[in-house]
Design an enzyme around this catalytic site. Structure first.
Site, PDB file in Angstrom:
ATOM      1  N   LYS A 199       0.811  -1.234   0.000  1.00  0.00           N
ATOM      2  CA  LYS A 199       0.000   0.000   0.000  1.00  0.00           C
ATOM      3  C   LYS A 199       0.835   1.272   0.000  1.00  0.00           C
ATOM      4  CE  LYS A 199      -0.731   0.155   4.977  1.00  0.00           C
ATOM      5  NZ  LYS A 199      -1.406  -0.569   6.060  1.00  0.00           N
TER       6      LYS A 199
ATOM      7  N   ARG B  76      -7.658  -0.291  16.556  1.00  0.00           N
ATOM      8  CA  ARG B  76      -8.075  -0.014  15.185  1.00  0.00           C
ATOM      9  C   ARG B  76      -9.060  -1.122  14.861  1.00  0.00           C
ATOM     10  NH1 ARG B  76      -4.134   0.682  10.007  1.00  0.00           N
ATOM     11  NH2 ARG B  76      -4.839  -1.459   9.652  1.00  0.00           N
TER      12      ARG B  76
HETATM   13  C1  LIG Z   1      -0.519  -1.427   6.531  1.00  0.00           C
HETATM   14  C2  LIG Z   1      -0.852  -2.705   7.140  1.00  0.00           C
HETATM   15  C3  LIG Z   1       0.147  -3.660   7.354  1.00  0.00           C
HETATM   16  C4  LIG Z   1       1.611  -3.405   7.045  1.00  0.00           C
HETATM   17  O1  LIG Z   1       2.166  -2.502   7.956  1.00  0.00           O
HETATM   18  P1  LIG Z   1       3.724  -2.139   7.942  1.00  0.00           P
HETATM   19  O2  LIG Z   1       3.918  -1.326   9.149  1.00  0.00           O
HETATM   20  O3  LIG Z   1       3.960  -1.374   6.673  1.00  0.00           O
HETATM   21  O4  LIG Z   1       4.471  -3.421   7.957  1.00  0.00           O
HETATM   22  C5  LIG Z   1      -0.239  -4.873   7.891  1.00  0.00           C
HETATM   23  N1  LIG Z   1      -1.524  -5.137   8.194  1.00  0.00           N
HETATM   24  C6  LIG Z   1      -2.499  -4.243   8.001  1.00  0.00           C
HETATM   25  C7  LIG Z   1      -3.902  -4.599   8.382  1.00  0.00           C
HETATM   26  C8  LIG Z   1      -2.212  -3.004   7.481  1.00  0.00           C
HETATM   27  O5  LIG Z   1      -3.190  -2.115   7.278  1.00  0.00           O
END
Ligand SMILES: *Cc1c(COP(=O)(O)O)cnc(C)c1O
Length: 354
Positions: free
Chosen positions: A36, A130
């Site tokens: 992302k 969250r």
């Molecule tokens: C963005 C995200 C991740 C990855 O997070 P990083 O800190 O970039 O490793 C993993 N799980 C979910 C649900 C996310 O939204």
């Protein structure tokens, strides 16, 4: 060679992916690479896949569509699921993370209408506040999901250190492991995936003598920027400079360091105070808030960023001699990477080498 541009070194990303996936795999954990922060960039996704990662995750369907269109072969995981997008979710994603039964119900109907099966990972709230079902709600939710046609209960997962910075420690991971085992016993099923978290799980992973039932992590920042995310310490053996924000000097002049005149709001509504440090050589760079999160840039040694407007970055260049036309290369933090990837004004340029 646009200005400003984000220089992307695929070799370094691939190195990071290979090294990290190997460290996870040696502890029985599969890596889901999270795309992302780079908007599902197909070249980066392909580099991740060529390092042996076969699970790609993104929060946006548009990014998954982009990677699929570019024929990047992987199993696709959607990190954030909207009921209004249910049709597209079952079309584009093989797996999705979920915490609401109504949303999963919409996925079930959409999957049924298309004669497809869709895999669901139920997210569990373990303190970061969250997404996630409360542990007490998990069993009823699992029971409901198991009844839904065309939906497979693929596993459970949690996400920590994202919104509130809660550490994914041994305790939290044991809690998730226990929930996985309890669900399996209660419903006499086997969960394929127990997904323990994200880049913030690196410390836990390296320190754990027993990883319990955790067999998957979803990793974005650690792969791209080579750091863990609880304290942003570099991960040994990984590159933290796979991305650079490159821009050009457009003005260099010696001016007062303190603005003069009647001080009111700036272009973003802030009233700023500057200390008088006498006259200062100041440089203006082509780039600003339309291009990048300026406060997330890592400046080269002799340059200090003073501030930025939409299109100009103002620097203290008293420690160095710069000339208009010269290019300057900045390191990026996650914040800066995310913004630069999302700006249509920033060229994305692939560079070679380690
Ligand atoms: C963005 C995200 C991740 C990855 O997070 P990083 O800190 O970039 O490793 C993993 N799980 C979910 C649900 C996310 O939204």
């Amino acid at each position: 060679m646009g200005i400003p541009r984000l220089e992307i070194c695929l070799d370094k990303i691939q190195h990071n992916a290979t090294a990290l996936a190997e460290r996870l795999s040696s502890r029985g954990i599969r890596t889901t690479a999270v795309t992302k922060a780079v908007c599902g960039d197909p070249a980066i996704a392909a580099a991740l896949v060529s390092s042996g990662i076969d699970l790609l995750a993104d929060s946006r369907l548009a990014n998954i569509a982009r990677m699929r269109q570019a024929k990047v072969q992987a199993e696709y995981v959607l990190l954030r699921t909207l009921a209004s997008e249910a049709d597209a979710v079952v079309e584009l994603a093989d797996v999705s993370l979920n915490s609401e039964l109504t949303v999963i119900g919409a996925l079930s109907s959409a999957a049924m209408a298309r004669g497809k099966h869709h895999k669901v990972i139920l997210m569990v709230e373990l303190g970061d506040l969250r997404e996630g079902l409360l542990p007490a709600e998990l069993f009823n939710a699992a029971a409901a999901v198991l009844q839904m046609p065309h939906i497979e209960l693929h596993g459970i997962g949690t996400n920590l250190a994202c919104f509130s910075g809660v550490r994914p420690d041994r305790d939290k991971m044991m809690q998730l492991s226990r929930l996985a085992t309890a669900i399996e016993h209660r419903f006499n099923i086997k969960l394929a995936v127990v997904s323990g978290g994200n880049s913030a799980n690196y410390d836990w992973l390296m320190g754990a003598s027993d990883t319990g039932r955790i067999n998957n992590l979803r990793i974005g920042e650690a792969l791209l920027l080579g750091c863990e995310t609880l304290q942003r310490r570099p991960i040994p053996g990984l590159y933290s400079d796979a991305f650079h924000f490159v821009t050009e000097v457009i003005e260099v002049k010696t001016k007062p360091s303190k603005p003069y005149g009647d001080i009111c709001q700036d272009s973003f509504g802030a009233v700023k105070r500057f200390e008088d440090r006498g006259r200062m050589r100041r440089a203006i760079l082509a780039g600003g808030r339309q291009d990048v999160a300026v406060d997330g840039l890592i400046a080269p040694h002799q340059i200090a960023i003073i501030g930025a407007s939409s299109d100009h970055i103002i620097c203290d260049a008293s420690q160095t001699s710069l000339n208009p036309g010269q290019t300057i290369s900045f390191g990026v933090t996650y914040r800066a990477l995310l913004a630069a990837m999302n700006s249509p004004y920033v060229a994305k340029t692939l560079v070679k080498g380690k």
